[in-house]
Motif scaffolding. Structure first.
Motif, PDB file in Angstrom:
ATOM      1  N   GLY A   5      34.420  32.214  39.039  1.00  9.86           N
ATOM      2  CA  GLY A   5      34.654  32.993  38.314  1.00  9.86           C
ATOM      3  C   GLY A   5      36.425  33.028  37.786  1.00  9.86           C
ATOM      4  N   ARG A   6      36.648  34.198  37.273  1.00 10.28           N
ATOM      5  CA  ARG A   6      38.281  34.405  37.043  1.00 10.28           C
ATOM      6  C   ARG A   6      39.109  34.449  38.291  1.00 10.28           C
ATOM      7  NH1 ARG A   6      37.773  40.034  34.273  1.00 10.28           N
ATOM      8  NH2 ARG A   6      36.290  40.010  36.254  1.00 10.28           N
ATOM      9  N   GLY A   7      40.210  33.904  38.014  1.00  8.44           N
ATOM     10  CA  GLY A   7      41.073  34.181  39.320  1.00  8.44           C
ATOM     11  C   GLY A   7      40.895  33.213  40.388  1.00  8.44           C
ATOM     12  N   GLY A   8      39.874  32.217  40.425  1.00  9.95           N
ATOM     13  CA  GLY A   8      39.364  31.354  41.294  1.00  9.95           C
ATOM     14  C   GLY A   8      38.403  31.725  42.325  1.00  9.95           C
ATOM     15  N   ASN A   9      37.838  33.079  41.934  1.00 11.73           N
ATOM     16  CA  ASN A   9      36.976  33.708  43.018  1.00 11.73           C
ATOM     17  C   ASN A   9      35.624  33.049  42.546  1.00 11.73           C
ATOM     18  OD1 ASN A   9      38.899  35.552  44.012  1.00 11.73           O
ATOM     19  ND2 ASN A   9      38.206  36.924  42.537  1.00 11.73           N
ATOM     20  N   LEU A  28      37.410  46.284  48.127  1.00 18.42           N
ATOM     21  CA  LEU A  28      37.252  45.052  47.906  1.00 18.42           C
ATOM     22  C   LEU A  28      37.928  44.608  46.371  1.00 18.42           C
ATOM     23  CD1 LEU A  28      33.628  44.558  49.047  1.00 18.42           C
ATOM     24  CD2 LEU A  28      35.804  43.547  49.875  1.00 18.42           C
ATOM     25  N   VAL A  29      37.671  45.558  45.404  1.00 15.24           N
ATOM     26  CA  VAL A  29      38.527  45.650  44.215  1.00 15.24           C
ATOM     27  C   VAL A  29      39.863  45.455  44.056  1.00 15.24           C
ATOM     28  CG1 VAL A  29      38.729  46.826  42.037  1.00 15.24           C
ATOM     29  CG2 VAL A  29      36.745  46.753  42.897  1.00 15.24           C
ATOM     30  N   LEU A  30      40.596  46.300  45.057  1.00 14.94           N
ATOM     31  CA  LEU A  30      42.013  46.166  45.322  1.00 14.94           C
ATOM     32  C   LEU A  30      42.460  45.108  45.889  1.00 14.94           C
ATOM     33  CD1 LEU A  30      42.905  49.963  46.477  1.00 14.94           C
ATOM     34  CD2 LEU A  30      43.355  48.559  44.317  1.00 14.94           C
ATOM     35  N   SER A  31      41.665  44.261  46.735  1.00 16.16           N
ATOM     36  CA  SER A  31      41.868  42.997  47.224  1.00 16.16           C
ATOM     37  C   SER A  31      41.855  41.903  46.140  1.00 16.16           C
ATOM     38  CB  SER A  31      40.997  42.499  48.312  1.00 16.16           C
ATOM     39  OG  SER A  31      39.819  42.077  47.871  1.00 16.16           O
ATOM     40  N   GLY A  32      41.590  42.032  44.914  1.00 20.12           N
ATOM     41  CA  GLY A  32      41.510  41.265  43.952  1.00 20.12           C
ATOM     42  C   GLY A  32      40.020  40.937  43.385  1.00 20.12           C
ATOM     43  N   LEU A  33      39.088  41.019  44.017  1.00 21.33           N
ATOM     44  CA  LEU A  33      37.698  40.494  43.748  1.00 21.33           C
ATOM     45  C   LEU A  33      37.367  41.469  42.459  1.00 21.33           C
ATOM     46  CD1 LEU A  33      36.219  40.444  47.298  1.00 21.33           C
ATOM     47  CD2 LEU A  33      36.965  38.553  45.873  1.00 21.33           C
TER      48      LEU A  33
END
Length: 108
Positions: A2-6, A62-67
């Protein structure tokens, strides 16, 4: 990917069932007077900690961790009377996927 390498969806099934009242209610914008906060419906450990009443309690962290795409699974705890459709501990799963403005098609 996905976006950002996740990965498209990361899976989180080992998060602690002990959460803060802020995680369980405030971060989800549940008002202080909402009926879902009743002491008789939840397992409060003290004034600030409790057993999670839903896996949504972990969304903000989890959102704040960048996911931006994840699945959450885990036991949740509610003071329910045991009957054919209720039990005080059960397993819950949810999925979260965030989209940016350019990913959402415009409606005309």
């Amino acid at each position: 990917m996905g976006r950002g390498g996740n990965p498209l969806f990361s899976v989180h099934d080992n998060l602690s069932p002990v959460v803060s009242v802020e995680q369980n209610f405030d971060s989800l914008l549940i008002p202080p007077t909402h009926p879902s906060r009743k002491k008789g419906d939840n397992y409060y450990l003290n004034r600030s900690r409790m057993l999670r009443a839903h896996t949504s309690a972990h969304q903000r962290e989890l959102v704040l961790s960048g996911l931006d795409a994840f699945l959450l699974a885990g036991d949740v705890y509610r003071r329910d009377e045991i009957d054919s459709s209720h039990y005080p501990v059960f397993h819950q799963m949810e999925g979260v996927r965030l989209y940016s403005n350019h990913e959402v098609p415009e409606h005309t």
